[in-house]
Write a protein that holds these residues in place. Structure first.
Motif, PDB file in Angstrom:
ATOM      1  N   SER A  19       0.832  -1.204   0.000  1.00 50.13           N
ATOM      2  CA  SER A  19       0.000   0.000   0.000  1.00 50.13           C
ATOM      3  C   SER A  19       0.866   1.254   0.000  1.00 50.13           C
ATOM      4  CB  SER A  19      -0.918   0.001   1.225  1.00 50.13           C
ATOM      5  OG  SER A  19      -0.156   0.026   2.420  1.00 50.13           O
ATOM      6  N   GLN A  20       0.310   2.333  -0.515  1.00 53.77           N
ATOM      7  CA  GLN A  20       1.027   3.597  -0.582  1.00 53.77           C
ATOM      8  C   GLN A  20       0.077   4.732  -0.198  1.00 53.77           C
ATOM      9  OE1 GLN A  20       3.864   3.290  -3.665  1.00 53.77           O
ATOM     10  NE2 GLN A  20       3.968   5.484  -4.036  1.00 53.77           N
ATOM     11  N   VAL A  21       0.583   5.671   0.602  1.00 51.63           N
ATOM     12  CA  VAL A  21      -0.218   6.810   1.033  1.00 51.63           C
ATOM     13  C   VAL A  21       0.567   8.100   0.807  1.00 51.63           C
ATOM     14  CG1 VAL A  21      -1.616   5.577   2.756  1.00 51.63           C
ATOM     15  CG2 VAL A  21       0.618   6.499   3.421  1.00 51.63           C
ATOM     16  N   VAL A  22      -0.162   9.166   0.519  1.00 54.89           N
ATOM     17  CA  VAL A  22       0.489  10.469   0.387  1.00 54.89           C
ATOM     18  C   VAL A  22       0.967  10.938   1.759  1.00 54.89           C
ATOM     19  CG1 VAL A  22       0.155  12.886  -0.265  1.00 54.89           C
ATOM     20  CG2 VAL A  22      -0.885  11.064  -1.640  1.00 54.89           C
ATOM     21  N   PHE A  50      -3.737   5.988  -1.496  1.00 57.79           N
ATOM     22  CA  PHE A  50      -4.689   6.806  -0.739  1.00 57.79           C
ATOM     23  C   PHE A  50      -4.023   8.112  -0.307  1.00 57.79           C
ATOM     24  CE2 PHE A  50      -6.484   2.531   0.439  1.00 57.79           C
ATOM     25  CZ  PHE A  50      -7.685   2.680  -0.231  1.00 57.79           C
ATOM     26  N   GLY A  51      -4.857   9.121  -0.070  1.00 51.13           N
ATOM     27  CA  GLY A  51      -4.344  10.383   0.445  1.00 51.13           C
ATOM     28  C   GLY A  51      -3.813  10.242   1.860  1.00 51.13           C
ATOM     29  N   CYS A  52      -4.424   9.350   2.642  1.00 46.89           N
ATOM     30  CA  CYS A  52      -3.981   9.056   4.005  1.00 46.89           C
ATOM     31  C   CYS A  52      -4.558   7.694   4.379  1.00 46.89           C
ATOM     32  CB  CYS A  52      -4.438  10.137   4.987  1.00 46.89           C
ATOM     33  SG  CYS A  52      -6.235  10.302   5.114  1.00 46.89           S
ATOM     34  N   LYS A  58     -12.782   7.886   5.520  1.00 45.54           N
ATOM     35  CA  LYS A  58     -12.663   7.486   4.121  1.00 45.54           C
ATOM     36  C   LYS A  58     -11.757   8.452   3.370  1.00 45.54           C
ATOM     37  CE  LYS A  58     -15.356   6.328   0.011  1.00 45.54           C
ATOM     38  NZ  LYS A  58     -14.617   5.070  -0.198  1.00 45.54           N
ATOM     39  N   PRO A  59     -10.625   7.970   2.838  1.00 48.26           N
ATOM     40  CA  PRO A  59      -9.696   8.863   2.137  1.00 48.26           C
ATOM     41  C   PRO A  59      -9.979   8.909   0.637  1.00 48.26           C
ATOM     42  CG  PRO A  59      -8.679   6.726   2.399  1.00 48.26           C
ATOM     43  CD  PRO A  59     -10.072   6.610   2.968  1.00 48.26           C
ATOM     44  N   HIS A  60      -9.344   9.833  -0.034  1.00 45.49           N
ATOM     45  CA  HIS A  60      -9.368   9.837  -1.488  1.00 45.49           C
ATOM     46  C   HIS A  60      -8.395   8.774  -2.000  1.00 45.49           C
ATOM     47  CE1 HIS A  60     -10.862  13.900  -0.479  1.00 45.49           C
ATOM     48  NE2 HIS A  60     -11.565  13.766  -1.597  1.00 45.49           N
ATOM     49  N   GLY A  61      -8.697   8.262  -3.183  1.00 43.33           N
ATOM     50  CA  GLY A  61      -7.838   7.246  -3.775  1.00 43.33           C
ATOM     51  C   GLY A  61      -8.544   5.913  -3.856  1.00 43.33           C
ATOM     52  N   GLY A  62      -7.788   4.874  -4.097  1.00 40.30           N
ATOM     53  CA  GLY A  62      -8.389   3.553  -4.194  1.00 40.30           C
ATOM     54  C   GLY A  62      -7.388   2.499  -4.603  1.00 40.30           C
ATOM     55  N   VAL A  63      -7.921   1.335  -4.957  1.00 40.24           N
ATOM     56  CA  VAL A  63      -7.115   0.189  -5.361  1.00 40.24           C
ATOM     57  C   VAL A  63      -6.567   0.412  -6.771  1.00 40.24           C
ATOM     58  CG1 VAL A  63      -7.171  -2.301  -5.824  1.00 40.24           C
ATOM     59  CG2 VAL A  63      -8.498  -1.352  -3.916  1.00 40.24           C
ATOM     60  N   ILE A  64      -5.311   0.091  -6.966  1.00 39.03           N
ATOM     61  CA  ILE A  64      -4.723   0.154  -8.307  1.00 39.03           C
ATOM     62  C   ILE A  64      -5.337  -0.968  -9.148  1.00 39.03           C
ATOM     63  CG2 ILE A  64      -2.580   0.030  -9.629  1.00 39.03           C
ATOM     64  CD1 ILE A  64      -2.790   2.474  -7.781  1.00 39.03           C
ATOM     65  N   ASP A  95      -6.675  -6.222  -3.796  1.00 37.06           N
ATOM     66  CA  ASP A  95      -7.756  -7.141  -4.153  1.00 37.06           C
ATOM     67  C   ASP A  95      -7.161  -8.469  -4.594  1.00 37.06           C
ATOM     68  OD1 ASP A  95      -7.002  -6.950  -6.890  1.00 37.06           O
ATOM     69  OD2 ASP A  95      -8.428  -5.350  -7.257  1.00 37.06           O
ATOM     70  N   VAL A  96      -8.038  -9.448  -4.762  1.00 36.71           N
ATOM     71  CA  VAL A  96      -7.559 -10.808  -5.033  1.00 36.71           C
ATOM     72  C   VAL A  96      -6.906 -10.911  -6.398  1.00 36.71           C
ATOM     73  CG1 VAL A  96      -9.731 -11.669  -6.007  1.00 36.71           C
ATOM     74  CG2 VAL A  96      -8.205 -13.240  -4.796  1.00 36.71           C
ATOM     75  N   MET A  97      -7.316 -10.070  -7.359  1.00 38.66           N
ATOM     76  CA  MET A  97      -6.688 -10.100  -8.669  1.00 38.66           C
ATOM     77  C   MET A  97      -5.191  -9.813  -8.562  1.00 38.66           C
ATOM     78  SD  MET A  97      -6.797 -10.626 -11.864  1.00 38.66           S
ATOM     79  CE  MET A  97      -8.574 -10.805 -12.083  1.00 38.66           C
ATOM     80  N   GLN A  98      -4.817  -8.920  -7.657  1.00 42.71           N
ATOM     81  CA  GLN A  98      -3.396  -8.621  -7.475  1.00 42.71           C
ATOM     82  C   GLN A  98      -2.626  -9.839  -6.986  1.00 42.71           C
ATOM     83  OE1 GLN A  98      -3.325  -5.167  -4.915  1.00 42.71           O
ATOM     84  NE2 GLN A  98      -3.822  -3.767  -6.578  1.00 42.71           N
TER      85      GLN A  98
END
Length: 279
Positions: A19-22, A50-52, A58-64, A95-98
């Motif tokens: 995971s990565q956050v700003v 995600f932004g945080c 709930k932050p901005h952003g989402g799953v790649i 997610d499971v696809m990853q």
């Protein structure tokens, strides 16, 4: 089509996939900083952005997306990076696809670079929080996906999810960890290991290899910051890549995590700030 070049890619010590956050000190937000602090050449691949961290709301952003995630990984192979990389760390997946994309990619990477080390932190949840990923990811970790790793760093709760039962004693923890060993997986390091710590002000760890099981403890630091598991795995891998023996790397990484947490507690930080505590 990827363009070829007569030049070659520089050597990379670690690819950190998580995971990565700003703003925040979870996932690559702390692992990448720790790897650089330890003098390693590192690249980061986000599974989510995600932004945080979500614990603020709930932050901005989402799953790649799978297309982007797989593309990022394919680009590393196309550029020749994986032939000159020493280790891969896998942490939180979106997610499971990853999981499926990574399983295929890691096998391709090992075929290109048989000497590479793969370390998987099967991030699923923790005591007091429960499972905080999609249940399908838990099932994926119970599949042969984990068998691609040279080393695993589950916490006690995650080990329970992998073995499918509650653990309360040192013997139960050891047997559950031993069941994860195979021809590729050389060791399992269990953090917050059930049955190890004898006092409430301690945290227990158990290192299980094909030869033995070793137990360690370190003081429990009262700090509210998150991401300690991500930090620990990054520091552990850093010490291994610098040539430390496995048991010495466990002790060193545990001590450094305590130092970083003590600094955060001293300043009242909500996230891990400076990494001055690391040498």
């Amino acid at each position: 089509m990827q363009q070829t070049s007569p030049l070659r890619s520089p050597s990379i010590d670690v690819i950190s996939i998580q995971s990565q956050v700003v703003y925040g000190s979870v996932g690559n937000g702390i692992a990448y900083r720790a790897l650089l602090k330890k003098g390693l050449e590192a690249l980061q691949v986000p599974s989510v952005l995600f932004g945080c961290p979500p614990y603020y709301g709930k932050p901005h952003g989402g799953v790649i997306s799978g297309e982007w995630f797989g593309g990022f990984l394919d680009d590393l192979i196309a550029r020749g990076v994986m032939k000159r990389t020493r280790a891969v760390i896998v942490g939180y997946l979106g997610d499971v696809m990853q999981c499926h994309i990574l399983a295929n990619w890691l096998q391709r990477v090992r075929a290109l670079n048989p000497q590479i080390k793969i370390y998987i932190d099967p991030v699923m949840g923790d005591y007091g929080e429960g499972i905080y990923v999609d249940e399908r990811i838990v099932n994926c970790y119970r599949s042969p996906f984990l068998r691609l790793a040279n080393g695993l760093t589950p916490n006690g709760f995650e080990l329970e999810q992998l073995c499918g039962r509650s653990l309360s004693s040192r013997e139960q923890t050891q047997h559950a960890a031993q069941a994860l060993l195979n021809d590729t997986t050389e060791w399992v390091l269990v953090t917050s290991a059930p049955g190890v710590a004898q006092h409430e002000d301690e945290v227990g760890l158990m290192l299980v290899t094909r030869q033995e099981a070793q137990c360690f403890t370190h003081p429990k630091v009262k700090s509210a910051v998150k991401g300690t598991g991500d930090l620990f795995t990054a520091l552990l891998v850093s010490h291994l890549l610098h040539g430390a023996a496995l048991d010495a790397a466990v002790v060193a990484a545990g001590g450094e995590v305590c130092d970083v947490l003590a600094e955060a507690a001293h300043f009242g930080w909500e996230e891990i700030g400076s990494l001055r505590a690391l040498t």
